[in-house]
Motif scaffolding. Structure first.
Motif, mmCIF file in Angstrom:
data_model
loop_
_atom_site.group_PDB
_atom_site.id
_atom_site.type_symbol
_atom_site.label_atom_id
_atom_site.label_comp_id
_atom_site.label_asym_id
_atom_site.label_seq_id
_atom_site.Cartn_x
_atom_site.Cartn_y
_atom_site.Cartn_z
ATOM 1 N N TYR A 131 -0.635 9.785 -5.136
ATOM 2 C CA TYR A 131 -0.017 9.006 -6.216
ATOM 3 C C TYR A 131 -0.348 9.585 -7.588
ATOM 4 O O TYR A 131 0.504 9.641 -8.472
ATOM 5 N N THR B 167 -10.511 9.932 -6.598
ATOM 6 C CA THR B 167 -9.118 10.331 -6.363
ATOM 7 C C THR B 167 -8.616 11.201 -7.511
ATOM 8 O O THR B 167 -7.871 12.161 -7.290
ATOM 9 N N HIS C 206 -0.469 2.381 -6.950
ATOM 10 C CA HIS C 206 -1.834 2.924 -6.876
ATOM 11 C C HIS C 206 -2.860 1.805 -6.863
ATOM 12 O O HIS C 206 -3.836 1.845 -6.107
ATOM 13 N N CYS D 49 -5.298 1.467 -3.659
ATOM 14 C CA CYS D 49 -6.741 1.613 -3.864
ATOM 15 C C CYS D 49 -7.472 0.305 -3.546
ATOM 16 O O CYS D 49 -8.659 0.323 -3.220
ATOM 17 N N ASN E 270 -7.010 -0.835 -11.569
ATOM 18 C CA ASN E 270 -7.855 -1.052 -10.399
ATOM 19 C C ASN E 270 -9.025 -1.982 -10.686
ATOM 20 O O ASN E 270 -9.804 -2.286 -9.779
ATOM 21 N N VAL F 163 -11.699 5.385 -8.133
ATOM 22 C CA VAL F 163 -10.585 5.944 -8.913
ATOM 23 C C VAL F 163 -10.936 7.347 -9.400
ATOM 24 O O VAL F 163 -10.103 8.265 -9.350
ATOM 25 N N THR G 34 0.844 -1.170 0.000
ATOM 26 C CA THR G 34 0.000 0.000 0.000
ATOM 27 C C THR G 34 0.877 1.215 0.000
ATOM 28 O O THR G 34 1.838 1.291 -0.732
ATOM 29 N N LYS G 35 0.572 2.154 0.825
ATOM 30 C CA LYS G 35 1.303 3.422 0.801
ATOM 31 C C LYS G 35 2.790 3.191 0.789
ATOM 32 O O LYS G 35 3.366 2.492 1.587
ATOM 33 N N GLN H 251 -6.561 6.169 2.708
ATOM 34 C CA GLN H 251 -6.172 5.429 1.514
ATOM 35 C C GLN H 251 -6.554 6.177 0.234
ATOM 36 O O GLN H 251 -5.782 6.209 -0.721
ATOM 37 N N CYS I 206 -4.019 7.683 -2.594
ATOM 38 C CA CYS I 206 -4.187 7.507 -4.041
ATOM 39 C C CYS I 206 -4.152 8.853 -4.763
ATOM 40 O O CYS I 206 -3.626 8.953 -5.876
#
Length: 462
Positions: free
Chosen positions: A160, A380, A339, A343, A197, A377, A2-3, A153, A157
């Motif tokens: 990102y 973000t 990403h 996500c 995603n 998506v 993740t991050k 989160q 994103c």
């Protein structure tokens, strides 16, 4: 992952493991497990347990990403002395809070005879065993924790999207000798972001994740070359920043350092989870190395570029050098892959914990799942288009979410877990130390969020 490349273990799972809370009419009695010798570590059944070194690697590789690249900008807001000391202090506090959360999980699992819990379940169970006022909040705290995780989160994103688009813009501007709008780059990467995603099984992203990690390591080596190829100097650099800018530093460092959401999943999957804590345990070793890396990148990056340093140090590298453009391109690709993993956590929370349960079993479930993935998506993307400023995004979501998730909530959980099990000086220390952390968390959330939003308004009103 993740991050910043964290392990792709989701922050939360289905709520099947939610625990039965203490009855509302419970008197002031300690809740004791029927079997005082029950050890959660001995009752965990993990299909593929990780070794100490593997867990350490997961924590370390999580530090190499957008967060560490923003550290020189954080030092610009704090000054190099305040930044160095402040990063160490914040790192110590974060590590302490992580220890408290892990210990609370173990104790609650022991009492409830459960092998493991996730973050929302720990919070819900802890408040259920706390004083009467907090017991009334127990049914809602899991949703609150999930909400903060979801916002964080989605914010990650957004970071990102801005990072990838900004680095693509830097390459295009250098090659074409132009100055395109970064929002155009965001539009170009929108469809690829949606498609990545749509991948429902993370195993298909695993090879790309491994490649992204290798690219990141090589890129960081090249960044260090650019930082140290000329002598760094303190001349013209601020040792102490302006106090009004410290909240921006605080939010950025929290965003960079905190991995609170993946701590419990990583610890729960270890072959020897008892080695996670301890003075020389996996957590302490990893956090010492991470803080060392962050102080080094922030200090020397700021001393090299000074007040001209940008939201990502990659944007300060020479525009027209091939090696510099390669680094920007490689990191843009690595973060693009990340990403999809970051996500995934937001999708897991939104779809599995809320939308799917409301829809119930139906034929069009797959269609609605893809719709949820696409909408997240787009959210973000639209937020990134509205505020295409990397450093302000990082500071905002660090202060808004991680002040609560990384500081205030673990302290509250610790108080409730041991409320009826301590007395005298031990209880006084329990309350004093954790109330201080809660106050720091609340102040960081309110002041940091306000300062970041104010800077966003000022930046875009100009």
């Amino acid at each position: 992952m993740t991050k910043n490349g964290h392990s792709n273990t989701a922050y939360v799972s289905d709520h099947a493991d939610k625990l039965e809370l203490a009855e509302k009419g419970q008197k002031n009695k300690a809740i004791v497990a029927k079997d005082p010798d029950y050890n959660p570590y001995h009752n965990r059944e993990v299909e593929h347990p990780t070794t100490n070194s593997e867990t350490l690697f997961h924590l370390l590789k999580g530090s190499l990403g957008t967060g560490i690249l923003a550290m020189p900008n954080a030092f610009r807001n704090s000054g190099y002395i305040t930044g160095s000391i402040g990063t160490v202090v914040i790192g110590f506090i974060c590590t302490y809070c992580i220890h408290q959360l892990v210990k609370a999980e173990f104790e609650l699992c022991r009492r409830k005879k459960m092998p493991s819990m996730n973050y929302p379940a720990v919070a819900e169970t802890a408040l259920g065993e706390g004083p009467k006022f907090f017991r009334s909040m127990a049914p809602y705290i899991g949703t609150v924790v999930n909400t903060f995780l979801l916002i964080y989160q989605l914010g990650t994103c957004c970071v990102y999207v801005v990072f990838v688009a900004s680095n693509i813009k830097a390459i295009v501007d250098a090659v074409g000798d132009t100055n395109i709008d970064v929002r155009l780059c965001m539009i170009i990467i929108l469809l690829p972001l949606i498609l990545i995603n749509w991948v429902r099984n993370l195993k298909y992203l695993a090879p790309f994740s491994t490649l992204a990690n290798a690219i990141t390591m090589v890129s960081f080596g090249i960044i260090c070359y650019y930082i140290f190829r000329e002598p760094v100097t303190t001349e013209g650099k601020d040792a102490f920043g302006k106090p009004e800018n410290f909240p921006l530093f605080f939010g950025t460092v929290l965003f960079a350092l905190e991995a609170i959401g993946v701590i419990l999943p990583l610890e729960n999957e270890m072959k020897t989870p008892q080695k996670f804590g301890g003075s020389c345990g996996v957590l302490n070793v990893s956090m010492v190395l991470i803080v060392f890396l962050y102080v080094g990148m922030g200090l020397f990056g700021y001393l090299n570029y000074g007040s001209a340093v940008l939201g990502s140090i990659t944007l300060n590298m020479p525009e027209h050098e091939i090696l510099s453009m390669c680094v920007k391109g490689m990191l843009a690709f690595a973060i693009y892959i990340t990403h999809g993993l970051a996500c995934y956590v937001a999708i897991d929370i939104t779809w599995n914990d809320y939308v799917a349960k409301r829809l119930g079993p139906q034929r069009n479930a797959l269609f609605w799942e893809y719709a949820v993935r696409t909408i997240l998506v787009l959210m973000t993307f639209l937020l990134a288009v509205a505020i295409p400023n990397l450093e302000l995004f990082i500071s905002l979501f660090g202060a808004l979410c991680l002040s609560a998730l990384g500081l205030a909530f673990p302290a509250l959980i610790q108080i409730c877990t041991h409320w009826y099990h301590t007395k005298g000086l031990s209880k006084a220390w329990l309350l004093l130390s954790n109330f201080v952390l809660i106050i720091v968390g609340i102040l960081g959330l309110v002041i940091g969020t306000y300062t970041s939003l104010k800077e966003i308004v000022l930046t875009f009103s100009e």
